[in-house]
Design a protein around this motif. Structure first.
Motif, PDB file in Angstrom:
ATOM      1  N   PRO A  29      43.633  58.540 -10.856  1.00 58.50           N
ATOM      2  CA  PRO A  29      44.379  60.053 -11.416  1.00 58.50           C
ATOM      3  C   PRO A  29      43.208  61.007 -11.889  1.00 58.50           C
ATOM      4  O   PRO A  29      43.308  62.148 -11.699  1.00 58.50           O
ATOM      5  CB  PRO A  29      45.414  59.509 -12.326  1.00 58.50           C
ATOM      6  N   GLU A  30      42.264  60.431 -12.709  1.00 58.44           N
ATOM      7  CA  GLU A  30      41.356  61.254 -13.428  1.00 58.44           C
ATOM      8  C   GLU A  30      40.142  61.805 -12.445  1.00 58.44           C
ATOM      9  O   GLU A  30      39.605  62.771 -12.411  1.00 58.44           O
ATOM     10  CB  GLU A  30      41.007  60.564 -14.504  1.00 58.44           C
ATOM     11  N   PHE A  37      39.588  64.558  -8.165  1.00 59.22           N
ATOM     12  CA  PHE A  37      38.933  66.126  -7.995  1.00 59.22           C
ATOM     13  C   PHE A  37      37.661  66.128  -8.663  1.00 59.22           C
ATOM     14  O   PHE A  37      37.525  66.987  -9.622  1.00 59.22           O
ATOM     15  CB  PHE A  37      40.118  66.980  -8.378  1.00 59.22           C
ATOM     16  N   ASN A  92      32.732  64.270 -14.370  1.00 55.42           N
ATOM     17  CA  ASN A  92      33.945  64.996 -14.160  1.00 55.42           C
ATOM     18  C   ASN A  92      33.758  66.139 -15.098  1.00 55.42           C
ATOM     19  O   ASN A  92      34.242  67.070 -14.753  1.00 55.42           O
ATOM     20  CB  ASN A  92      35.113  64.102 -14.434  1.00 55.42           C
ATOM     21  N   ARG A 152      30.303  72.851 -11.192  1.00 59.61           N
ATOM     22  CA  ARG A 152      31.239  73.277 -10.437  1.00 59.61           C
ATOM     23  C   ARG A 152      31.142  74.737  -9.744  1.00 59.61           C
ATOM     24  O   ARG A 152      31.964  75.166  -9.153  1.00 59.61           O
ATOM     25  CB  ARG A 152      32.454  73.133 -10.988  1.00 59.61           C
ATOM     26  N   PHE A 208      43.148  74.093  -7.672  1.00 55.22           N
ATOM     27  CA  PHE A 208      43.586  72.608  -7.754  1.00 55.22           C
ATOM     28  C   PHE A 208      42.410  71.714  -7.622  1.00 55.22           C
ATOM     29  O   PHE A 208      42.349  70.488  -8.101  1.00 55.22           O
ATOM     30  CB  PHE A 208      44.435  72.065  -6.597  1.00 55.22           C
ATOM     31  N   LYS A 209      41.145  72.303  -7.093  1.00 58.64           N
ATOM     32  CA  LYS A 209      39.844  71.364  -6.709  1.00 58.64           C
ATOM     33  C   LYS A 209      39.139  71.130  -8.086  1.00 58.64           C
ATOM     34  O   LYS A 209      38.238  70.079  -8.028  1.00 58.64           O
ATOM     35  CB  LYS A 209      39.111  72.117  -5.972  1.00 58.64           C
ATOM     36  N   ASP A 210      39.462  71.793  -8.904  1.00 57.17           N
ATOM     37  CA  ASP A 210      38.785  71.833 -10.502  1.00 57.17           C
ATOM     38  C   ASP A 210      39.466  70.613 -11.265  1.00 57.17           C
ATOM     39  O   ASP A 210      40.395  71.071 -11.798  1.00 57.17           O
ATOM     40  CB  ASP A 210      38.536  72.921 -10.834  1.00 57.17           C
ATOM     41  N   GLY A 211      38.906  69.491 -11.023  1.00 59.06           N
ATOM     42  CA  GLY A 211      39.671  68.336 -11.983  1.00 59.06           C
ATOM     43  C   GLY A 211      39.246  68.223 -13.446  1.00 59.06           C
ATOM     44  O   GLY A 211      39.552  67.019 -13.934  1.00 59.06           O
ATOM     45  N   ARG A 212      38.801  69.104 -14.052  1.00 53.37           N
ATOM     46  CA  ARG A 212      38.249  68.792 -15.542  1.00 53.37           C
ATOM     47  C   ARG A 212      39.458  68.291 -16.521  1.00 53.37           C
ATOM     48  O   ARG A 212      39.363  67.861 -17.202  1.00 53.37           O
ATOM     49  CB  ARG A 212      37.457  70.117 -15.970  1.00 53.37           C
ATOM     50  N   TYR A 268      42.252  66.861 -15.943  1.00 53.37           N
ATOM     51  CA  TYR A 268      42.483  65.633 -16.024  1.00 53.37           C
ATOM     52  C   TYR A 268      41.956  64.877 -16.901  1.00 53.37           C
ATOM     53  O   TYR A 268      42.623  64.004 -17.725  1.00 53.37           O
ATOM     54  CB  TYR A 268      42.446  64.934 -14.588  1.00 53.37           C
ATOM     55  N   SER A 269      40.728  65.253 -17.125  1.00 46.79           N
ATOM     56  CA  SER A 269      39.954  64.091 -18.104  1.00 46.79           C
ATOM     57  C   SER A 269      40.443  64.865 -19.771  1.00 46.79           C
ATOM     58  O   SER A 269      40.591  63.941 -20.641  1.00 46.79           O
ATOM     59  CB  SER A 269      38.587  64.443 -18.156  1.00 46.79           C
ATOM     60  N   ARG A 327      43.870  62.946 -20.459  1.00 47.52           N
ATOM     61  CA  ARG A 327      43.457  61.930 -21.024  1.00 47.52           C
ATOM     62  C   ARG A 327      42.899  61.564 -22.169  1.00 47.52           C
ATOM     63  O   ARG A 327      43.671  60.867 -23.357  1.00 47.52           O
ATOM     64  CB  ARG A 327      43.031  61.065 -19.900  1.00 47.52           C
ATOM     65  N   LEU A 328      41.974  62.494 -22.604  1.00 46.57           N
ATOM     66  CA  LEU A 328      41.288  62.548 -24.085  1.00 46.57           C
ATOM     67  C   LEU A 328      42.420  62.671 -25.094  1.00 46.57           C
ATOM     68  O   LEU A 328      42.686  62.104 -26.059  1.00 46.57           O
ATOM     69  CB  LEU A 328      40.364  63.357 -24.132  1.00 46.57           C
ATOM     70  N   ARG A 361      52.038  70.458  -5.418  1.00 49.34           N
ATOM     71  CA  ARG A 361      52.826  69.161  -5.260  1.00 49.34           C
ATOM     72  C   ARG A 361      52.263  68.105  -5.220  1.00 49.34           C
ATOM     73  O   ARG A 361      52.442  66.921  -5.892  1.00 49.34           O
ATOM     74  CB  ARG A 361      53.871  69.444  -4.156  1.00 49.34           C
ATOM     75  N   ASP A 362      50.911  68.040  -4.337  1.00 51.60           N
ATOM     76  CA  ASP A 362      50.185  66.642  -4.154  1.00 51.60           C
ATOM     77  C   ASP A 362      49.533  66.266  -5.208  1.00 51.60           C
ATOM     78  O   ASP A 362      48.766  65.403  -5.351  1.00 51.60           O
ATOM     79  CB  ASP A 362      49.666  66.855  -2.697  1.00 51.60           C
ATOM     80  N   GLN A 363      49.189  66.932  -6.296  1.00 52.68           N
ATOM     81  CA  GLN A 363      48.546  66.659  -7.546  1.00 52.68           C
ATOM     82  C   GLN A 363      49.205  66.335  -8.756  1.00 52.68           C
ATOM     83  O   GLN A 363      48.802  65.615  -9.348  1.00 52.68           O
ATOM     84  CB  GLN A 363      47.401  67.717  -8.044  1.00 52.68           C
ATOM     85  N   PHE A 366      48.941  62.758  -9.985  1.00 49.88           N
ATOM     86  CA  PHE A 366      47.768  62.582 -10.768  1.00 49.88           C
ATOM     87  C   PHE A 366      47.895  63.112 -12.283  1.00 49.88           C
ATOM     88  O   PHE A 366      47.524  62.457 -13.121  1.00 49.88           O
ATOM     89  CB  PHE A 366      46.658  63.143 -10.075  1.00 49.88           C
ATOM     90  N   ARG A 417      49.981  61.021 -14.457  1.00 46.84           N
ATOM     91  CA  ARG A 417      49.280  59.581 -14.737  1.00 46.84           C
ATOM     92  C   ARG A 417      48.303  60.188 -16.251  1.00 46.84           C
ATOM     93  O   ARG A 417      48.058  59.197 -16.698  1.00 46.84           O
ATOM     94  CB  ARG A 417      48.591  59.091 -13.705  1.00 46.84           C
ATOM     95  N   CYS A 418      47.929  61.183 -15.960  1.00 46.77           N
ATOM     96  CA  CYS A 418      46.814  61.708 -17.077  1.00 46.77           C
ATOM     97  C   CYS A 418      47.382  62.123 -18.253  1.00 46.77           C
ATOM     98  O   CYS A 418      46.679  62.418 -19.372  1.00 46.77           O
ATOM     99  CB  CYS A 418      45.692  62.669 -16.471  1.00 46.77           C
TER     100      CYS A 418
END
Lengths: 551, 153
Positions: free
Chosen positions: A157-158, A161, A238, A243, B68-72, B74-75, B78-79, B98-100, B103, B106-107
């Motif tokens: 999940p993390e 992307f 990540n 980017r 949506f492509k920039d996934g920072r 998510y980390s 979680r932190l 929707r499709d993210q 993810f 979960r984070c």
């Protein structure tokens, strides 16, 4: 080999259902192509020059006969009767219809296969040594670790992307057949002084427009901490990878701008905080996965086969194929058989449905049902009894699969190039075909010895030209295809990046150029030297002179 | 734009409460001036390792997906959950598709500024029955389920 349990099977089936929904939303217009693109890419579906292309994952290159037959079925039913093995041990289909792709994925799921994470800015299909579990030079089978990485990275999940795509390769041998030094992460399993096996961790290797050989950031990682250490690397990447510029987004750019030592410190600091917090697999689960890769029941054989020796003495073509295409096996009386997908004049890596069926039959009859795909776009039957080699060779010959050129001048890696790819500047396949035809004589090829030619149709370097002993890069010069030669690269344990030899050449000149380089090598080699060794001994100068003299 | 909140396994539209937002930079520069702020907005290029302050006073932390492509983020989420033990709402803002959503959930995200249909969003969270790896949602990873199943057998 690994078999799915209910958990693996459920996740793959749910993935197909999810993708079926996404395709339906695309076909109904609910999703635009822009919105659909990242979703299809997460399932290996690209839009190429003429059609969609579907890339199917072959985790660490290991296939059963049943799976190979299913790949043949997909080629027959949904494509034009062939598939294309890639440099990442995967297979691509070049002509599927969008509306069929969920059915293809269903058919694949039936045999425990999928297209998950074969594209997109995520952790891609993990690759490994195609001789794993068969070669005498490994300290243990690296595939259980590759399978652990497959599971950990699936739908992470993390890390779905990331700034850019991310490739991990694992080997457990000093002979690097997985190109671990030119991957985002390369893992080499080796024994330390105490005799315990652990990983040397390399980060930041890669090709593309800014090629680098990876840096070792950890000399020895205990095996049980593999996943937490990978998670630490990925988290640093990540959060800190660039980017702002597509061409500077791979981890190699971060590693080289920070410096490998500082990057290693960042990873170590993160790892300290996550180690022991549940990412690493419990010992029971590691043992469960490892058990799937137990060696097959090899017969207790003498290493010398009289049957083989008689056949070898009777047929020089067979004898050459044995010398060139078979490799020593760890079990006495067995051999590793390489199947060349580089027939002279053929398309590197292409294989027809009938040939796939033939390979599946042979694996079932003679190789404990196992097949491997190699990053050099060939196949392997990993466990063949020496007594059976002549029968295997004869059957391969009947299917057009017995070309004795593994590692030789006509065993060329080529990207799909301008014949298929939207990114390409120039064609790759016809150049590979012309070179192979120029050196068609297998006796001449064998005499020239190991010579790795790698051809990319653009700077993205899918054909790995930077690590070819002779690399060929297609460029566009005012609308015309030109080719730049690089010399002295290697993707193996002696990894190095090739140097540009000089001005670009036309497609007709490039084959002559290869012939001149090879001629110079032949005239100047010393005992046992490969092309690469002679190049390294003499340096670029004389080779460049030979290449451009009176051209 | 609707606000969806995830609680007890359901993802439902929520009333947009009045939040006083403050950016991390402004808050750090002058915490007294923003004493009434209830939502902290952290941009996605902030390394959370550097945020050495108590965030528990905020009822919402807003993280950003500029695309949506920039996934920072998510980390970051979680932190916040796993390292800084933040228990308030973590809200996803920006290109939240929707499709993210699964993810994100979960984070550790549990608030979503979502433009699409709420029912569709909830369906997106139910596409997978389990996950291989541990994350911030507390779901038992597949390896632990296997061990539990083996022990039960």
């Amino acid at each position: 080999m690994y078999r799915y349990d209910e958990f693996d099977a459920t996740l793959v089936a749910e993935r197909v259902a999810q993708f079926r929904g996404q395709v339906a939303r695309r076909l109904s217009g609910a999703l635009s192509e822009d919105e659909f693109k990242p979703l299809r890419l997460m399932n290996g579906l690209y839009l190429q020059l003429h059609a969609y292309m579907l890339r199917v994952a072959i985790p660490y290159g290991t296939l059963s006969s049943k799976q190979m037959r299913r790949l043949a079925h997909v080629a027959r039913k949904y494509d034009k009767g062939y598939g294309h093995f890639t440099t990442r041990q995967n297979i691509q289909y070049n002509w599927p219809a969008l509306v069929d792709t969920p059915d293809i994925l269903d058919d694949l799921a039936d045999v425990e296969m999928h297209a998950i994470q074969t594209s997109g800015n995520c952790i891609r299909n993990v690759t490994s040594d195609p001789y794993a579990g068969a070669t005498a030079d490994e300290i243990e089978d690296p595939r259980p670790y590759a399978e652990m990485i497959r599971q950990w990275s699936t739908f992470h999940p993390e890390f779905s992307f990331l700034p850019r795509k991310f490739k991990i390769a694992v080997t457990a041998s000093d002979h690097d057949r997985a190109a671990v030094k030119v991957h985002d992460i390369g893992l080499r399993l080796y024994p330390n002084e105490a005799g315990e096996a652990g990983f040397e961790v390399l980060v930041g290797g890669g090709l593309g427009r800014t090629p680098y050989v990876g840096h070792v950031i950890r000399r020895f990682l205990p095996k049980e901490h593999l996943l937490s250490y990978l998670e630490a690397i990925l988290r640093v990447y990540n959060t800190q990878g660039r980017r702002d510029n597509l061409y500077k987004a791979r981890i190699k750019i971060l590693v080289n701008s920070e410096g490998a030592d500082r990057f290693a410190d960042l990873v170590e600091a993160e790892w300290t905080k996550i180690k022991g917090r549940g990412v690493d697999l419990p010992a029971e689960e590691a043992a469960r996965i490892r058990a799937y890769f137990a060696p097959p029941d090899f017969e207790d054989l003498s290493d010398r086969s009289e049957k083989l020796e008689a056949a070898r003495a009777a047929d020089e073509d067979f004898a050459r194929w044995l010398r060139v295409n078979t490799k020593p096996h760890k079990a006495p009386g067995y051999a590793i058989v390489n199947i060349s997908l580089k027939s002279i004049g053929g398309v590197p890596g292409d294989i027809s449905d009938m040939q796939m069926e033939a390979v599946a039959d042979l694996a079932e009859a003679y190789s404990f049902d196992e097949i491997r795909a190699t990053h050099e776009q060939n196949l392997v039957l990993p466990h063949v009894k020496k007594d059976d080699l002549h029968a295997v060779w004869s059957a391969l010959g009947g299917a057009g699969l017995a070309t004795a050129n593994i590692g030789l001048v006509s065993d060329i890696i080529a990207c799909p190039g301008l014949d298929y790819c939207t990114l390409a500047n120039a064609r790759s396949i016809p150049i590979a075909q012309s070179i192979a035809e120029r050196f068609a004589d297998l006796g001449v090829q064998e005499d020239l010895g190991e010579l790795k030619i790698k051809i990319s149709g653009c700077i993205n370097a899918c054909g790995h030209h930077h690590v070819g002993h002779i690399g060929i890069l297609g460029v566009d010069k005012k609308g015309e295809e030109f080719y730049q030669i690089t010399l002295g690269g290697s993707g193996a344990e002696d990894a190095s990046l090739g140097e540009i030899a000089g001005r670009g050449l036309s497609s007709t000149q490039v084959v002559d150029a290869v012939e001149k380089l090879v001629g110079f090598y032949r005239g100047n080699r010393q005992d046992g030297e490969r092309f690469l060794d002679t190049y390294r001994r003499l340096g670029a100068g004389p080779f460049k002179e030979a290449l451009y003299e009176a051209a | 734009m609707k606000l969806l909140k995830l609680a007890h396994g359901r993802l439902l539209p929520a009333l947009e409460e009045a939040q006083e937002e403050v950016s991390l930079e402004d808050w750090r520069a002058n915490p007294q001036a923003h004493a009434g702020a209830t939502a902290l907005v952290i941009s996605n290029d902030v390394p959370l390792a550097d945020v050495r302050c108590d965030l528990s006073g905020f009822s919402v932390i807003v993280l950003d997906f500029p695309t949506f492509k920039d996934g920072r983020a998510y980390s970051q989420a979680r932190l916040l959950r796993e390292r800084y033990a933040y228990t308030g709402e973590i809200r996803a803002r920006g290109e939240v598709l929707r499709d993210q959503l699964s993810f994100m959930a979960r984070c550790g995200f549990d608030g979503f500024e979502f433009a699409g249909a709420a029912g569709d969003a909830e369906a997106a969270l139910e596409e997978f029955s389990f996950a291989y790896q541990p994350a911030a949602d507390g779901a038992l990873p597949v390896c632990r389920r296997r061990i539990a199943a083996a022990e039960a057998a």
